[in-house]
Design a protein around this motif. Sequence first.
Motif, short mmCIF file in Angstrom:
data_model
loop_
_atom_site.label_atom_id
_atom_site.label_comp_id
_atom_site.label_asym_id
_atom_site.label_seq_id
_atom_site.Cartn_x
_atom_site.Cartn_y
_atom_site.Cartn_z
N PHE A 411 14.20 8.89 5.80
CA PHE A 411 13.99 7.94 4.72
C PHE A 411 14.22 6.50 5.20
N GLU A 412 15.23 6.33 6.03
CA GLU A 412 15.48 4.99 6.56
C GLU A 412 14.31 4.52 7.43
N ASN A 413 13.79 5.43 8.25
CA ASN A 413 12.64 5.06 9.09
C ASN A 413 11.41 4.75 8.25
N VAL A 414 11.21 5.57 7.21
CA VAL A 414 10.06 5.32 6.32
C VAL A 414 10.21 3.98 5.62
N GLU A 415 11.44 3.69 5.18
CA GLU A 415 11.67 2.42 4.51
C GLU A 415 11.47 1.25 5.47
N LEU A 417 9.56 1.31 8.10
CA LEU A 417 8.12 1.23 8.36
C LEU A 417 7.39 0.57 7.19
N THR A 418 7.83 0.90 5.98
CA THR A 418 7.20 0.28 4.81
C THR A 418 7.43 -1.22 4.80
N GLN A 419 8.63 -1.63 5.13
CA GLN A 419 8.91 -3.06 5.18
C GLN A 419 8.09 -3.75 6.28
N ALA A 420 7.95 -3.04 7.41
CA ALA A 420 7.14 -3.64 8.49
C ALA A 420 5.68 -3.78 8.08
N VAL A 421 5.16 -2.76 7.38
CA VAL A 421 3.77 -2.82 6.92
C VAL A 421 3.59 -3.93 5.90
N MET A 422 4.56 -4.05 4.99
CA MET A 422 4.47 -5.10 3.99
C MET A 422 4.53 -6.49 4.63
N SER A 423 5.42 -6.63 5.60
CA SER A 423 5.50 -7.93 6.27
C SER A 423 4.21 -8.22 7.07
N ARG A 424 3.66 -7.16 7.66
CA ARG A 424 2.40 -7.34 8.40
C ARG A 424 1.27 -7.72 7.46
N LYS A 425 1.26 -7.11 6.28
CA LYS A 425 0.21 -7.42 5.31
C LYS A 425 0.34 -8.87 4.83
N CYS A 426 1.56 -9.30 4.61
CA CYS A 426 1.77 -10.69 4.19
C CYS A 426 1.34 -11.66 5.30
N TYR A 427 1.59 -11.27 6.54
CA TYR A 427 1.21 -12.13 7.66
C TYR A 427 -0.31 -12.24 7.78
N LEU A 428 -1.00 -11.11 7.54
CA LEU A 428 -2.46 -11.13 7.62
C LEU A 428 -3.06 -11.96 6.48
N ARG A 429 -2.45 -11.93 5.32
CA ARG A 429 -2.95 -12.72 4.21
C ARG A 429 -2.83 -14.21 4.49
N GLN A 430 -1.76 -14.56 5.16
CA GLN A 430 -1.59 -15.97 5.47
C GLN A 430 -2.60 -16.40 6.53
#
Length: 430
Positions: A411-415, A417-430
């Motif tokens: 669960f910690e790894n999934v969390e 990974l989820t945070q990394a994906v969200m941060s990556r998505k925010c970076y791509l939007r910028q």
Amino acid sequence: MSNAETVRKRWKIRRRLSDLKVKLCDATLILAVGGLILAMLDVEFTATRILESFVNTSDLSFILRTAAIITTIALLFFLLFYHFIDIKIQLVETGTSNWRVGITSERVLNTLLEVAICAICPIPETGVVAWPILSNIAERTRERVNIPISVLLTLPMFLRFFIVCRYMVLHSSQHQDTATRTIASLNHIAVDFRFVLKSEMYERPLFVLSIASLMFWCVVSWMLTQCERYAYPSISGFQHFADYLWFEIITFFSIGYGDVQVNTYCGRGLAMLTAIVGTLFSSTLIALISRKLILTTCEKRVNHIIAENNITNEHKNAAACVLQNTWRTVLRARDYQKSSSRRNQQRLAKMQRMLLCSVITFRKTRWKLRMQMEDEDDFFTARRAFNETEDRLQKVRQRQSQLDGKISMLFENVEALTQAVMSRKCYLRQ
């Protein structure tokens, strides 16, 4: 007043009343035994007249009976006061002031019965009564002899021994220990005479049976002496007592030589009572001896382990003998193939017989080992199954804890990974 102060006050009152109850029980026991001894002395002095040369027997009897009456009156007073204190203790325990809670019909009947038993005592100038005896048992001829009524009033005074039972309860370790009484109360067990007697029989069975038997023999022998002594006035009282003590012992153990007989209906009744009590005591003694001879669980386990080890060693030795005799038979067979002489043939036949005997012995020991395993006590089987189940549960718990750790890590790894994906998505939007 707070609850703690109320409880403390009730505890002090109950403690004071309990101490007074024990003292009253001691006083009633002393008065009961004292009155009984006075009545017995009166009966003996009246029958034997051993002090007639020193004092008038009638005057001495009057003094002894008067003293017995005084002790009886005091006994009745202390007995009623004892029950009054017992009722007050019950009211303190229940926390109520209603006397109807403590005064029940059963308590009233028990109190009246105790008062009736303790009120019996010899009275001065009571006269005599005609006592039937069998003068010739073979011809069934009956005669009557005059017996003082004081003798008949003294015999039921031995029923006062119920106070001894109460004394045993109040002075027992089970009753005096507060923790024991609390545990017994929580388990709905009354710390009464039956419970105390069972506890003493469990801890010191031979001592309790010996003391009870001796007291029973002495009391019933004295009662038999009073029932039978007036049929044979020429025999001394001590000889009567010795004869009937012997009669009690042989009747108690269901022997009955027939050298001593009873000639009154009172004596026959006491003889029947002795036979019944002796049968009960003998059965109890046999049960206690049987319980002492039974092996405990640990002793059974030790014997089982020793027997199992012996049979296992015997099985191994039998298997080794089979291998040894097999190898020797092979060697003798080779010798016989090289030289077919009569001597080699006999040696080969001998080794073959030894091999066959060793195989039979091996099979027998294997069967004994199997039977030993099957005859294992159910308790040990259940205990072994319980231990195995406990070990398996322990392993399951360990694996479950490991699985929980891995799941939490996942669960910690999934969390993460989820945070990394969200941060990556925010970076791509910028």
